[in-house]
Design an enzyme around this catalytic site. Structure first.
Site, PDB file in Angstrom:
ATOM      1  N   HIS A 160      28.753  14.598  65.576  1.00  0.00           N
ATOM      2  CA  HIS A 160      28.673  15.320  65.750  1.00  0.00           C
ATOM      3  C   HIS A 160      30.224  15.034  67.254  1.00  0.00           C
ATOM      4  O   HIS A 160      30.831  16.081  67.432  1.00  0.00           O
ATOM      5  CB  HIS A 160      27.024  16.627  66.527  1.00  0.00           C
ATOM      6  CG  HIS A 160      26.526  16.702  65.456  1.00  0.00           C
ATOM      7  ND1 HIS A 160      26.931  17.705  64.408  1.00  0.00           N
ATOM      8  CD2 HIS A 160      25.946  16.054  64.237  1.00  0.00           C
ATOM      9  CE1 HIS A 160      26.232  18.308  63.241  1.00  0.00           C
ATOM     10  NE2 HIS A 160      25.735  16.725  63.685  1.00  0.00           N
ATOM     11  N   ASP A 367      36.226  17.038  73.210  1.00  0.00           N
ATOM     12  CA  ASP A 367      34.741  17.828  72.356  1.00  0.00           C
ATOM     13  C   ASP A 367      34.852  17.600  71.131  1.00  0.00           C
ATOM     14  O   ASP A 367      36.016  17.667  70.203  1.00  0.00           O
ATOM     15  CB  ASP A 367      35.106  19.570  72.319  1.00  0.00           C
ATOM     16  CG  ASP A 367      33.696  20.198  72.404  1.00  0.00           C
ATOM     17  OD1 ASP A 367      32.404  19.496  71.755  1.00  0.00           O
ATOM     18  OD2 ASP A 367      33.633  21.150  73.214  1.00  0.00           O
TER      19      ASP A 367
HETATM   20  P1  ADQ Z   1      27.961  20.758  72.086  1.00  0.00           P
HETATM   21  O1  ADQ Z   1      28.432  19.848  72.793  1.00  0.00           O
HETATM   22  O2  ADQ Z   1      26.220  21.692  72.838  1.00  0.00           O
HETATM   23  O3  ADQ Z   1      27.701  20.638  71.185  1.00  0.00           O
HETATM   24  P2  ADQ Z   1      28.983  23.763  71.162  1.00  0.00           P
HETATM   25  O4  ADQ Z   1      29.753  22.821  69.613  1.00  0.00           O
HETATM   26  O5  ADQ Z   1      30.094  24.377  71.427  1.00  0.00           O
HETATM   27  O6  ADQ Z   1      28.787  22.452  71.870  1.00  0.00           O
HETATM   28  O7  ADQ Z   1      27.762  24.391  70.412  1.00  0.00           O
HETATM   29  C1  ADQ Z   1      27.073  24.980  71.824  1.00  0.00           C
HETATM   30  C2  ADQ Z   1      26.234  25.947  70.877  1.00  0.00           C
HETATM   31  O8  ADQ Z   1      25.401  26.519  72.258  1.00  0.00           O
HETATM   32  C3  ADQ Z   1      27.237  27.108  70.036  1.00  0.00           C
HETATM   33  O9  ADQ Z   1      26.755  27.619  69.463  1.00  0.00           O
HETATM   34  C4  ADQ Z   1      26.849  28.499  71.804  1.00  0.00           C
HETATM   35  O10 ADQ Z   1      26.794  29.592  71.230  1.00  0.00           O
HETATM   36  C5  ADQ Z   1      25.521  27.873  72.415  1.00  0.00           C
HETATM   37  N1  ADQ Z   1      25.248  28.131  74.037  1.00  0.00           N
HETATM   38  C6  ADQ Z   1      26.373  27.149  74.414  1.00  0.00           C
HETATM   39  N2  ADQ Z   1      26.482  28.368  75.779  1.00  0.00           N
HETATM   40  C7  ADQ Z   1      25.283  28.868  75.977  1.00  0.00           C
HETATM   41  C8  ADQ Z   1      24.632  29.592  76.141  1.00  0.00           C
HETATM   42  N3  ADQ Z   1      24.709  30.145  77.901  1.00  0.00           N
HETATM   43  N4  ADQ Z   1      23.516  31.300  75.652  1.00  0.00           N
HETATM   44  C9  ADQ Z   1      23.448  30.712  74.769  1.00  0.00           C
HETATM   45  N5  ADQ Z   1      24.332  29.655  73.675  1.00  0.00           N
HETATM   46  C10 ADQ Z   1      24.962  28.979  74.353  1.00  0.00           C
HETATM   47  C11 ADQ Z   1      27.917  19.364  70.028  1.00  0.00           C
HETATM   48  C12 ADQ Z   1      29.308  18.568  70.448  1.00  0.00           C
HETATM   49  C13 ADQ Z   1      30.751  19.854  69.614  1.00  0.00           C
HETATM   50  C14 ADQ Z   1      29.963  20.265  68.496  1.00  0.00           C
HETATM   51  C15 ADQ Z   1      28.795  20.557  67.906  1.00  0.00           C
HETATM   52  C16 ADQ Z   1      28.123  20.816  66.462  1.00  0.00           C
HETATM   53  O11 ADQ Z   1      29.569  18.398  71.416  1.00  0.00           O
HETATM   54  O12 ADQ Z   1      31.777  19.514  69.615  1.00  0.00           O
HETATM   55  O13 ADQ Z   1      30.892  21.409  67.996  1.00  0.00           O
HETATM   56  O14 ADQ Z   1      27.793  19.205  68.169  1.00  0.00           O
HETATM   57  O15 ADQ Z   1      28.209  19.574  65.796  1.00  0.00           O
END
Ligand code: ADQ
Length: 465
Positions: A160, A367
């Site tokens: 991921h 990312d």
């Molecule tokens: P993350 O690094 O956690 O994931 P991301 O893909 O942006 O990053 O996903 C974050 C999730 O958490 C989103 O669904 C978002 O809505 C939720 N989130 C973030 N802040 C929040 C808040 N304040 N309140 C509620 N929800 C919140 C890792 C990798 C990424 C990759 C994903 C999936 O780092 O690059 O996209 O896995 O593979």
């Protein structure tokens, strides 16, 4: 090869997210749960709890048709495997931060021990026809550990996070061993072809693997490599953005904006997300465009994560200082430039916030994908959508690049210019750009992602078109 109707899917990941009443699961968990309902099978991982002595006792639970199986770990396991090797060694290194990566033999040893413990525990649950899908960087060696225990099943691995360039990875003392382990899987998936190519470079140049079409061959093991970008559950997210809760939050945001444009950032509080650079870019915008100052405000939502790791405590302190300094320098009695909030919000509320924002500011330094970018797009009003300002170093840029304003997140000037351009962008152009992104968000959603991977894993050939 068609799937044997009797084969089940075994998903293995560090943390297990069982379906909850009220549907408060993230997109990834929703997709994996749906796959588990289709294939039966179970989801195995760490419970998130500690125990005095590791026993391998499995806690089975069943929620809405999905069976989860979790084990507790010892405190030392969590320190070395999770806080140590996974989050202090691999995470920074794989996000190109060799300056933050820590290399301790104890971490590497603990990582291997815990993967062995997982393998010992899950092995008896795996039946001959099952297919096994391992998720993410906590578990690189798990496939290998299962093979050693006689597991001959089809096994896949999905990463991921980004895969770092060959010369960066070479910094990791266990790099060669780690990549060799991956050849015990049958399929490995990455979000983008960039991460995939970096992986292939290492395997070919450092280990002498051969490329053979979509596969790499090393010591007689054939590993299918694929770029399979993860999406969001677009239908669910669109529905969330129309929910009564989302509408209420949308109105609240609009009311509190009193005619100003909202710029939103939503991230886990993590140094890879480029929050410091984002604040500096926004500060630059305020400096360079005094006439715009009271016309906008930035809402940055960043719930703390991995608080027991020092680099996370530091970034938290840095951001508190920086937001305080910017607010101190620019705020007036009726306007604060940054609203900095350290808490998480339920998805429907997030959807309402995204919809109210004229700009989605998604500027990670690196990312794997970044799902917030896609959620922001999905939540927009088609008649009057906002603009996505997106880092070119997020995996999402490969899919959203045609519609988003792509920036270099290290450049305060580029962030500042993009904010201005987004604020001035005519509605027609906003709609056109949004449509291109939305088409992708809807077509390449999380179910599409999951199916492409499980199809590759069971050996089903992708249909053209
Ligand atoms: P993350 O690094 O956690 O994931 P991301 O893909 O942006 O990053 O996903 C974050 C999730 O958490 C989103 O669904 C978002 O809505 C939720 N989130 C973030 N802040 C929040 C808040 N304040 N309140 C509620 N929800 C919140 C890792 C990798 C990424 C990759 C994903 C999936 O780092 O690059 O996209 O896995 O593979």
């Amino acid at each position: 090869m068609e799937r044997d109707p009797l084969s089940r899917l075994i998903i293995i990941s560090n943390r297990v997210s069982a379906p909850k009443e009220g549907g408060a699961q993230g997109g990834l968990a929703v997709a994996l749960s749906a796959a588990l309902r289709e294939y039966k099978g179970l989801w195995f991982g760490w419970s998130g709890e500690t125990t005095e002595q590791f026993t391998g006792h499995i806690n089975f639970q069943r929620h809405q048709g999905v069976t989860t199986a979790t084990v507790d770990l010892e405190e030392q396991d969590v320190e070395e495997y999770y806080n140590g090797y996974a989050n202090r060694t691999l995470w920074p290194l794989f996000h190109y931060r060799i300056d933050l990566a820590e290399y301790e033999r104890g971490f590497a040893g603990g990582y291997e021990r815990v993967n062995d413990r997982f393998a010992d525990t899950v092995r008896p649950l795996i039946e001959a026809d099952d297919i096994v899908w391992v998720q993410d960087y906590h578990m690189f060696p798990l496939g290998s550990a299962l093979r050693k225990r006689g597991c001959e099943n089809r096994m896949g691995f999905f990463l991921h996070i980004p895969w770092p360039p060959r010369r960066l990875l070479a910094v990791l003392p266990e790099a060669a061993e780690l990549v060799r382990h991956l050849f015990d899987y049958d399929v490995i998936g990455f979000h983008t072809s960039e991460w995939l190519e970096s992986f292939c470079d290492y395997a070919v140049d450092e280990l002498g693997a051969d490329r053979d079409g979509d596969a790499l061959v090393l010591d007689g093991r054939r590993l299918l490599v694929m770029a399979d970008p993860i999406g969001i559950d677009a239908k669910e997210f669109i529905a969330a953005s129309h929910s009564p809760v989302a509408r209420l939050i949308y109105r609240r945001m609009r009311d509190s904006a009193v005619g100003r444009d909202l710029i939103v950032g939503v991230d886990r509080l993590d140094y890879s997300k480029g929050l410091e650079e984002r604040f500096l870019g926004y500060e630059r915008f305020l400096q360079e465009h005094p006439e715009e100052r009271k016309e906008v405000f930035l809402l940055q939502i960043a719930p703390p994560s991995r608080g027991s790791v020092e680099s996370y405590q530091k970034i938290r302190a840095t951001l508190e200082g920086l937001s305080g300094r910017i607010n101190g320098a620019y705020a007036d009695m009726d306007w604060v430039p940054i609203r900095y909030v350290n808490q998480g919000y339920p998805r429907e509320q997030l959807a309402g916030i995204y919809r109210a924002a004229r700009i989605g500011l998604v500027t990670p330094l690196r990312d794997g994908m970044n799902l917030v970018a896609k959620e922001y797009v999905a939540a927009q009003n088609p008649e009057d959508p906002g603009v996505l300002v997106l880092s070119r170093f997020a995996g999402a840029a490969a899919q959203m690049g045609e519609g988003a304003l792509l920036i270099n997140p290290y450049s305060a000037e580029e962030i500042s210019d993009a904010i201005l351009k987004a604020l001035k962008m005519p509605r027609g152009e906003r709609i056109e750009r949004w449509r291109r992104m939305m088409d992708n968000v809807e077509r390449e959603d999380v179910l599409w992602w999951r199916k492409r991977f499980t199809d590759a894993l069971i050996g089903k050939v992708e249909e053209p078109g």
